[in-house]
Design a protein around this motif. Sequence first.
Motif, mmCIF file in Angstrom:
data_model
loop_
_atom_site.group_PDB
_atom_site.id
_atom_site.type_symbol
_atom_site.label_atom_id
_atom_site.label_comp_id
_atom_site.label_asym_id
_atom_site.label_seq_id
_atom_site.Cartn_x
_atom_site.Cartn_y
_atom_site.Cartn_z
ATOM 1 N N ASN A 286 0.839 -0.986 -0.159
ATOM 2 C CA ASN A 286 0.148 0.121 -0.044
ATOM 3 C C ASN A 286 0.868 1.288 -0.144
ATOM 4 N N SER A 287 0.779 2.140 -1.206
ATOM 5 C CA SER A 287 1.562 3.141 -1.093
ATOM 6 C C SER A 287 1.159 4.513 -0.142
ATOM 7 N N ALA B 64 -5.347 0.595 -17.377
ATOM 8 C CA ALA B 64 -4.035 1.016 -17.895
ATOM 9 C C ALA B 64 -4.337 2.095 -18.445
ATOM 10 N N TYR B 65 -3.262 3.290 -18.572
ATOM 11 C CA TYR B 65 -3.303 4.152 -19.290
ATOM 12 C C TYR B 65 -2.625 3.911 -20.491
ATOM 13 N N GLU C 134 2.142 -1.471 -5.948
ATOM 14 C CA GLU C 134 0.739 -1.885 -6.441
ATOM 15 C C GLU C 134 0.242 -2.872 -5.185
ATOM 16 N N GLU C 135 -0.828 -2.541 -4.843
ATOM 17 C CA GLU C 135 -1.592 -3.054 -3.343
ATOM 18 C C GLU C 135 -2.157 -4.525 -3.870
ATOM 19 N N ILE D 240 -9.283 -0.844 1.550
ATOM 20 C CA ILE D 240 -8.358 0.204 2.095
ATOM 21 C C ILE D 240 -8.513 1.060 3.312
ATOM 22 N N SER E 49 -1.807 7.097 -12.189
ATOM 23 C CA SER E 49 -3.174 7.002 -12.313
ATOM 24 C C SER E 49 -3.877 6.237 -11.189
ATOM 25 N N PRO F 199 2.934 5.360 -7.756
ATOM 26 C CA PRO F 199 2.370 4.464 -6.513
ATOM 27 C C PRO F 199 1.025 3.883 -6.774
ATOM 28 N N PHE F 200 0.564 3.724 -7.768
ATOM 29 C CA PHE F 200 -0.698 3.169 -8.061
ATOM 30 C C PHE F 200 -0.402 2.369 -9.468
ATOM 31 N N THR G 46 2.672 -0.010 -16.723
ATOM 32 C CA THR G 46 3.045 0.653 -17.734
ATOM 33 C C THR G 46 4.081 1.797 -17.364
ATOM 34 N N THR H 226 -7.265 -3.331 -14.576
ATOM 35 C CA THR H 226 -6.531 -2.120 -13.927
ATOM 36 C C THR H 226 -6.596 -0.792 -14.641
ATOM 37 N N GLN I 226 -12.366 -1.819 -3.583
ATOM 38 C CA GLN I 226 -10.784 -1.597 -3.192
ATOM 39 C C GLN I 226 -10.943 -0.254 -2.192
ATOM 40 N N GLY J 141 -0.533 -0.672 -10.961
ATOM 41 C CA GLY J 141 -1.559 -1.352 -11.909
ATOM 42 C C GLY J 141 -0.740 -2.432 -12.678
ATOM 43 N N SER J 142 -0.777 -2.278 -14.070
ATOM 44 C CA SER J 142 -0.322 -3.318 -14.994
ATOM 45 C C SER J 142 1.186 -3.176 -15.218
HETATM 46 C C1 SAM Z 1 -6.032 2.969 -12.454
HETATM 47 S S1 SAM Z 1 -5.071 1.697 -11.687
HETATM 48 C C2 SAM Z 1 -3.349 2.161 -12.334
HETATM 49 C C3 SAM Z 1 -3.272 1.856 -13.871
HETATM 50 C C4 SAM Z 1 -1.910 1.852 -14.548
HETATM 51 N N1 SAM Z 1 -1.655 3.174 -14.641
HETATM 52 C C5 SAM Z 1 -1.576 1.090 -15.738
HETATM 53 O O1 SAM Z 1 -1.422 1.604 -16.760
HETATM 54 O O2 SAM Z 1 -2.073 -0.341 -15.513
HETATM 55 C C6 SAM Z 1 -4.808 2.043 -10.252
HETATM 56 C C7 SAM Z 1 -4.169 1.007 -9.432
HETATM 57 O O3 SAM Z 1 -4.116 1.483 -8.018
HETATM 58 C C8 SAM Z 1 -3.928 0.276 -7.307
HETATM 59 N N2 SAM Z 1 -4.125 0.793 -5.854
HETATM 60 C C9 SAM Z 1 -5.130 1.179 -5.240
HETATM 61 N N3 SAM Z 1 -4.998 1.738 -3.904
HETATM 62 C C10 SAM Z 1 -3.457 1.419 -3.963
HETATM 63 C C11 SAM Z 1 -2.763 1.731 -2.599
HETATM 64 N N4 SAM Z 1 -3.256 2.444 -1.777
HETATM 65 N N5 SAM Z 1 -1.509 1.413 -2.957
HETATM 66 C C12 SAM Z 1 -0.993 0.809 -3.906
HETATM 67 N N6 SAM Z 1 -1.694 0.566 -4.838
HETATM 68 C C13 SAM Z 1 -3.018 0.875 -4.907
HETATM 69 C C14 SAM Z 1 -5.037 -0.719 -7.747
HETATM 70 O O4 SAM Z 1 -4.759 -2.021 -7.387
HETATM 71 C C15 SAM Z 1 -4.903 -0.415 -9.187
HETATM 72 O O5 SAM Z 1 -3.921 -1.588 -9.726
#
Ligand code: SAM
Length: 293
Positions: A11-12, A222-223, A267-268, A45, A29, A245-246, A251, A220, A41, A248-249
């Motif tokens: 968790n970030s 993804a952007y 990534e959480e 959290i 994102s 800090p988020f 990127t 996810t 989610q 996802g996949s």
């Molecule tokens: C919108 S997605 C990001 C997509 C990413 N930009 C990509 O291209 O794949 C947001 C991500 O943040 C993760 N997430 C949400 N809260 C979080 C946290 N507190 N700490 C770490 N990751 C977290 C989610 O599991 C999700 O995979």
Amino acid sequence: MQTQHKIIIANSQKMPEIEDSTIYLMITSPPYPMIKMWDTQFAAINPKISKLWQKLEAEGEEETVTQIYDAMHETLASTWRETHRVLADGGIACINIGDATRTVNGKFRLFPNHSRVIEHCEKTGFTTLPYILWKKPTTKPKYKGKGAFLGSGFLPPNAYVTLDCEFILIFRKGKLRQFPPNDPQRYESAFTKQQRDEWFTQIWNVIGTRQTTSQLERRTAAYPEEIANRLIRMFSVKGDTILDPFLGSGTTTKLAMQNNRNSVGYEEDKTLLPLLKKLQHEPAASNLTITKR
Ligand SMILES: C[S@@+](CC[C@H](N)C(=O)[O-])C[C@H]1O[C@@H](n2cnc3c(N)ncnc32)[C@H](O)[C@@H]1O
């Protein structure tokens, strides 16, 4: 150039693995508040959110909707504060966020996420810079359940504007970043005139989803790689470390590798590990470590 890439499954809201003032660029994102796919989610959290949804269901009070929305943004704000701590003076944070429209408690409304993120980041100490509007070609006004047009045919006045832009908010910590004169890394990172003219305009027409994405990747949200590519090239130099800090996949990690930058991603959701492990097969991936906290 050899670069280092770390992915931390954690968790970030706290990033103890990163020292104060050591990063020059964060791009990310987050999950978007009040977009249904992220409800579970947010509630996991921050258990306060889960209780508030139950309260809304039981009592139906309008102020509970605001409390849910506030609590989601407070949850994200912990990560914005932690980002401020780890960014160096002159460091930049780019946050891709979309607003949300939703019927909650029987009322359709807009949740203007971008303005809440700006408020929280300013409270944290960031300076807001001019932002980018990412115009997504995928959503066109449509009619009768076949798309996004929310109204009755061609009759005024109760139709709603379709949200077809997302925001890429840009913030700076502290003063302008300084470089020694003729710094070679800075010169090697230069963009072309054509890139400058296209990238430093306010509206970006970038294709939304990649056609080849798997179900896990779609989950996810993804952007596009082009968004991460531009932001990395615009706001960092070769050899810098990029934080997401988020993640996802992954990127951001992939594009940091391709652009000779180091990276750290959080990534959480550990179910995304199979997707993140695929990054090990990228041509520039020799120094990738994935750890769980
Ligand atoms: C919108 S997605 C990001 C997509 C990413 N930009 C990509 O291209 O794949 C947001 C991500 O943040 C993760 N997430 C949400 N809260 C979080 C946290 N507190 N700490 C770490 N990751 C977290 C989610 O599991 C999700 O995979």
